[in-house]
Write a protein that holds these residues in place. Structure first.
Motif, PDB file in Angstrom:
ATOM      1  N   GLY A 136       0.887  -1.138  -0.012  1.00  0.00           N
ATOM      2  CA  GLY A 136       0.029  -0.098   0.014  1.00  0.00           C
ATOM      3  C   GLY A 136       0.702   1.192  -0.054  1.00  0.00           C
ATOM      4  N   LEU A 137       2.023   1.288  -0.500  1.00  0.00           N
ATOM      5  CA  LEU A 137       2.952   2.303  -0.635  1.00  0.00           C
ATOM      6  C   LEU A 137       2.900   3.205  -1.910  1.00  0.00           C
ATOM      7  CD1 LEU A 137       6.045   0.437   0.766  1.00  0.00           C
ATOM      8  CD2 LEU A 137       4.558   2.088   1.987  1.00  0.00           C
ATOM      9  N   VAL A 138       2.336   2.709  -2.799  1.00  0.00           N
ATOM     10  CA  VAL A 138       2.210   3.592  -4.301  1.00  0.00           C
ATOM     11  C   VAL A 138       0.928   4.390  -4.242  1.00  0.00           C
ATOM     12  CG1 VAL A 138       2.048   3.358  -6.524  1.00  0.00           C
ATOM     13  CG2 VAL A 138       3.396   1.807  -5.415  1.00  0.00           C
ATOM     14  N   ASP A 139       1.205   5.603  -4.208  1.00  0.00           N
ATOM     15  CA  ASP A 139       0.116   6.502  -4.224  1.00  0.00           C
ATOM     16  C   ASP A 139      -0.294   6.881  -5.713  1.00  0.00           C
ATOM     17  OD1 ASP A 139       0.279   7.586  -1.083  1.00  0.00           O
ATOM     18  OD2 ASP A 139       2.538   7.976  -2.052  1.00  0.00           O
ATOM     19  N   GLU A 140       0.485   6.924  -6.535  1.00  0.00           N
ATOM     20  CA  GLU A 140       0.102   7.323  -8.100  1.00  0.00           C
ATOM     21  C   GLU A 140       0.825   6.391  -9.068  1.00  0.00           C
ATOM     22  OE1 GLU A 140       0.816  11.413  -8.796  1.00  0.00           O
ATOM     23  OE2 GLU A 140      -0.267  12.117  -7.122  1.00  0.00           O
ATOM     24  N   CYS A 141       0.168   6.020 -10.028  1.00  0.00           N
ATOM     25  CA  CYS A 141       0.890   5.345 -11.348  1.00  0.00           C
ATOM     26  C   CYS A 141       0.694   6.531 -12.448  1.00  0.00           C
ATOM     27  CB  CYS A 141      -0.236   4.220 -11.686  1.00  0.00           C
ATOM     28  SG  CYS A 141      -0.241   2.886 -10.528  1.00  0.00           S
ATOM     29  N   LEU A 142       1.902   6.312 -13.203  1.00  0.00           N
ATOM     30  CA  LEU A 142       1.900   7.242 -14.288  1.00  0.00           C
ATOM     31  C   LEU A 142       2.592   5.883 -15.389  1.00  0.00           C
ATOM     32  CD1 LEU A 142       2.172   9.759 -16.020  1.00  0.00           C
ATOM     33  CD2 LEU A 142       4.319  10.196 -15.339  1.00  0.00           C
ATOM     34  N   LEU A 143       1.580   5.780 -16.212  1.00  0.00           N
ATOM     35  CA  LEU A 143       1.875   4.672 -17.332  1.00  0.00           C
ATOM     36  C   LEU A 143       1.889   5.324 -18.646  1.00  0.00           C
ATOM     37  CD1 LEU A 143      -0.140   1.700 -15.914  1.00  0.00           C
ATOM     38  CD2 LEU A 143       2.230   2.592 -15.247  1.00  0.00           C
ATOM     39  N   LEU A 144       2.810   5.427 -19.424  1.00  0.00           N
ATOM     40  CA  LEU A 144       2.743   5.486 -20.793  1.00  0.00           C
ATOM     41  C   LEU A 144       2.531   4.389 -21.593  1.00  0.00           C
ATOM     42  CD1 LEU A 144       3.801   8.272 -19.597  1.00  0.00           C
ATOM     43  CD2 LEU A 144       5.300   8.388 -21.529  1.00  0.00           C
ATOM     44  N   ILE A 145       1.398   4.314 -22.123  1.00  0.00           N
ATOM     45  CA  ILE A 145       1.001   3.062 -23.018  1.00  0.00           C
ATOM     46  C   ILE A 145       1.299   3.364 -24.310  1.00  0.00           C
ATOM     47  CG2 ILE A 145      -0.756   1.998 -23.428  1.00  0.00           C
ATOM     48  CD1 ILE A 145      -2.256   2.913 -21.021  1.00  0.00           C
ATOM     49  N   TYR A 146       2.149   2.500 -25.063  1.00  0.00           N
ATOM     50  CA  TYR A 146       2.839   2.454 -26.323  1.00  0.00           C
ATOM     51  C   TYR A 146       1.869   1.611 -27.158  1.00  0.00           C
ATOM     52  CZ  TYR A 146       7.132   4.891 -25.117  1.00  0.00           C
ATOM     53  OH  TYR A 146       7.999   5.944 -24.940  1.00  0.00           O
ATOM     54  N   PRO A 147       1.647   2.204 -28.438  1.00  0.00           N
ATOM     55  CA  PRO A 147       0.855   1.564 -29.364  1.00  0.00           C
ATOM     56  C   PRO A 147       1.457   0.116 -30.009  1.00  0.00           C
ATOM     57  CG  PRO A 147       1.677   3.185 -30.494  1.00  0.00           C
ATOM     58  CD  PRO A 147       2.044   3.397 -28.932  1.00  0.00           C
ATOM     59  N   VAL A 148       1.650  -0.914 -29.206  1.00  0.00           N
ATOM     60  CA  VAL A 148       2.342  -2.028 -29.583  1.00  0.00           C
ATOM     61  C   VAL A 148       1.604  -3.164 -28.597  1.00  0.00           C
ATOM     62  CG1 VAL A 148       4.441  -1.585 -27.984  1.00  0.00           C
ATOM     63  CG2 VAL A 148       4.504  -3.222 -30.173  1.00  0.00           C
ATOM     64  N   VAL A 149       1.307  -4.177 -29.282  1.00  0.00           N
ATOM     65  CA  VAL A 149       1.234  -5.440 -28.351  1.00  0.00           C
ATOM     66  C   VAL A 149       2.463  -6.606 -28.638  1.00  0.00           C
ATOM     67  CG1 VAL A 149      -0.484  -7.403 -28.345  1.00  0.00           C
ATOM     68  CG2 VAL A 149      -1.391  -5.224 -28.835  1.00  0.00           C
ATOM     69  N   VAL A 150       3.040  -6.821 -27.319  1.00  0.00           N
ATOM     70  CA  VAL A 150       4.131  -7.655 -27.310  1.00  0.00           C
ATOM     71  C   VAL A 150       3.787  -9.040 -26.994  1.00  0.00           C
ATOM     72  CG1 VAL A 150       5.548  -5.602 -27.020  1.00  0.00           C
ATOM     73  CG2 VAL A 150       4.753  -7.048 -24.996  1.00  0.00           C
ATOM     74  N   GLY A 151       2.689  -9.378 -26.744  1.00  0.00           N
ATOM     75  CA  GLY A 151       2.277 -10.948 -26.589  1.00  0.00           C
ATOM     76  C   GLY A 151       2.605 -11.552 -25.545  1.00  0.00           C
ATOM     77  N   GLY A 152       3.417 -10.923 -24.618  1.00  0.00           N
ATOM     78  CA  GLY A 152       3.920 -11.583 -23.084  1.00  0.00           C
ATOM     79  C   GLY A 152       5.082 -10.808 -22.825  1.00  0.00           C
ATOM     80  N   GLY A 153       5.657 -11.398 -21.797  1.00  0.00           N
ATOM     81  CA  GLY A 153       6.756 -10.770 -21.036  1.00  0.00           C
ATOM     82  C   GLY A 153       6.727 -10.505 -19.750  1.00  0.00           C
ATOM     83  N   LYS A 154       7.329  -9.320 -19.170  1.00  0.00           N
ATOM     84  CA  LYS A 154       7.078  -8.967 -17.731  1.00  0.00           C
ATOM     85  C   LYS A 154       6.136  -7.925 -17.632  1.00  0.00           C
ATOM     86  CE  LYS A 154      11.099  -8.261 -15.646  1.00  0.00           C
ATOM     87  NZ  LYS A 154      12.319  -7.602 -15.323  1.00  0.00           N
ATOM     88  N   PRO A 155       4.990  -8.449 -16.812  1.00  0.00           N
ATOM     89  CA  PRO A 155       3.999  -7.608 -16.408  1.00  0.00           C
ATOM     90  C   PRO A 155       4.359  -6.257 -15.961  1.00  0.00           C
ATOM     91  CG  PRO A 155       3.591  -9.817 -15.741  1.00  0.00           C
ATOM     92  CD  PRO A 155       5.186  -9.647 -16.117  1.00  0.00           C
ATOM     93  N   ALA A 156       3.711  -5.052 -16.265  1.00  0.00           N
ATOM     94  CA  ALA A 156       3.917  -3.817 -15.594  1.00  0.00           C
ATOM     95  C   ALA A 156       3.261  -3.826 -14.361  1.00  0.00           C
ATOM     96  CB  ALA A 156       3.186  -2.928 -16.670  1.00  0.00           C
ATOM     97  N   LEU A 157       2.141  -4.514 -14.079  1.00  0.00           N
ATOM     98  CA  LEU A 157       1.438  -4.395 -12.709  1.00  0.00           C
ATOM     99  C   LEU A 157       1.442  -5.599 -12.018  1.00  0.00           C
ATOM    100  CD1 LEU A 157      -1.392  -1.934 -14.086  1.00  0.00           C
ATOM    101  CD2 LEU A 157       0.227  -1.236 -12.603  1.00  0.00           C
ATOM    102  N   PRO A 158       1.490  -5.658 -10.902  1.00  0.00           N
ATOM    103  CA  PRO A 158       1.588  -6.839  -9.928  1.00  0.00           C
ATOM    104  C   PRO A 158       0.018  -7.648 -10.274  1.00  0.00           C
ATOM    105  CG  PRO A 158       0.906  -5.186  -8.570  1.00  0.00           C
ATOM    106  CD  PRO A 158       1.324  -4.520 -10.118  1.00  0.00           C
ATOM    107  N   ARG A 159       0.151  -9.160 -10.571  1.00  0.00           N
ATOM    108  CA  ARG A 159      -0.653 -10.112 -10.478  1.00  0.00           C
ATOM    109  C   ARG A 159      -1.557 -10.325  -9.304  1.00  0.00           C
ATOM    110  NH1 ARG A 159      -1.136 -10.150 -15.873  1.00  0.00           N
ATOM    111  NH2 ARG A 159       0.437 -10.751 -16.974  1.00  0.00           N
ATOM    112  N   GLY A 160      -2.852 -10.663  -9.239  1.00  0.00           N
ATOM    113  CA  GLY A 160      -3.383 -10.965  -8.045  1.00  0.00           C
ATOM    114  C   GLY A 160      -3.696  -9.889  -7.115  1.00  0.00           C
ATOM    115  N   LEU A 161      -3.731  -8.824  -7.412  1.00  0.00           N
ATOM    116  CA  LEU A 161      -3.694  -7.434  -6.636  1.00  0.00           C
ATOM    117  C   LEU A 161      -4.711  -6.413  -7.298  1.00  0.00           C
ATOM    118  CD1 LEU A 161      -2.783  -6.011  -3.904  1.00  0.00           C
ATOM    119  CD2 LEU A 161      -0.984  -4.786  -5.272  1.00  0.00           C
ATOM    120  N   ARG A 162      -6.047  -6.102  -6.358  1.00  0.00           N
ATOM    121  CA  ARG A 162      -6.850  -5.266  -6.898  1.00  0.00           C
ATOM    122  C   ARG A 162      -6.503  -3.738  -6.542  1.00  0.00           C
ATOM    123  NH1 ARG A 162     -13.271  -4.550  -7.035  1.00  0.00           N
ATOM    124  NH2 ARG A 162     -13.273  -2.386  -7.164  1.00  0.00           N
TER     125      ARG A 162
END
Length: 188
Positions: A136-162
């Motif tokens: 619960g330490l992150v106050d804000e997210c600044l995500l720059l979303i690029y117009p590309v689909v890479v199909g897999g890899g390292k997720p930007a956001l944690p899994r299993g967390l709402r």
């Protein structure tokens, strides 16, 4: 109290890098670079995982910057002026100024840092950011979303967390990159 901001370039399908570990698809043009410069100018301390630090430390050197656009030279100066904390149990030493190593991520230490910092903090690196989100330490997210689909890899956001978010700002760049800036409503 300072804010902890998770900032990242991500693919449209939510990855920081593809399955081969490449993120060449997220190289910023001058407009996007200028946006990052403005964001980073407000950061007093950057928290990095080892791999993110190893990627970013190139900004400490001048040798490769000769002939690069002014926006990149400016970023190097902004990056150098911030303090940096690298979380790593394997890194023996750092090669950049204003940088220290912490052997483990301690949520209480980060909370105290937020309480005492005079400028905002940023966090970069998928694993270390996931820990900050989980505590619960992150106050804000600044995500720059690029117009590309890479199909897999390292997720930007944690899994299993709402996370419930509130949109603070959005911006579209000429290249089709979209910046989404959200507050994390469930942050402490």
């Amino acid at each position: 109290m300072a804010r902890l901001i998770y900032a990242a370039n991500i693919s449209l399908d939510g990855y920081l890098e593809d399955e081969a570990g490449s993120f060449d698809w997220s190289e910023p043009d001058d407009e996007v670079h200028a946006f990052w410069n403005e964001h980073e100018r407000r950061i007093g301390t950057s928290l990095y995982g080892r791999r993110m630090y190893e990627t970013m430390r190139i900004w400490e050197r001048d040798d490769w910057l000769a002939g690069e656009p002014a926006v990149m030279l400016e970023y190097a100066q902004v990056w150098r002026s911030a303090d940096k904390i690298v979380y790593s149990s394997t890194l023996d030493e750092v090669s950049t100024a204003r940088t220290r190593i912490e052997r483990r991520f301690d949520p209480e230490t980060v909370r105290r840092l937020k309480e005492t910092a005079s400028a905002d903090l940023s966090i970069g690196g998928a694993m270390i950011a996931a820990e900050a989100f989980r505590h619960g330490l992150v106050d804000e997210c600044l995500l720059l979303i690029y117009p590309v689909v890479v199909g897999g890899g390292k997720p930007a956001l944690p899994r299993g967390l709402r996370l419930d978010l509130t949109l603070l700002e959005q911006r579209r760049f000429g290249t089709g990159v979209v910046a989404l800036h959200h507050a994390v409503r469930s942050a402490d």
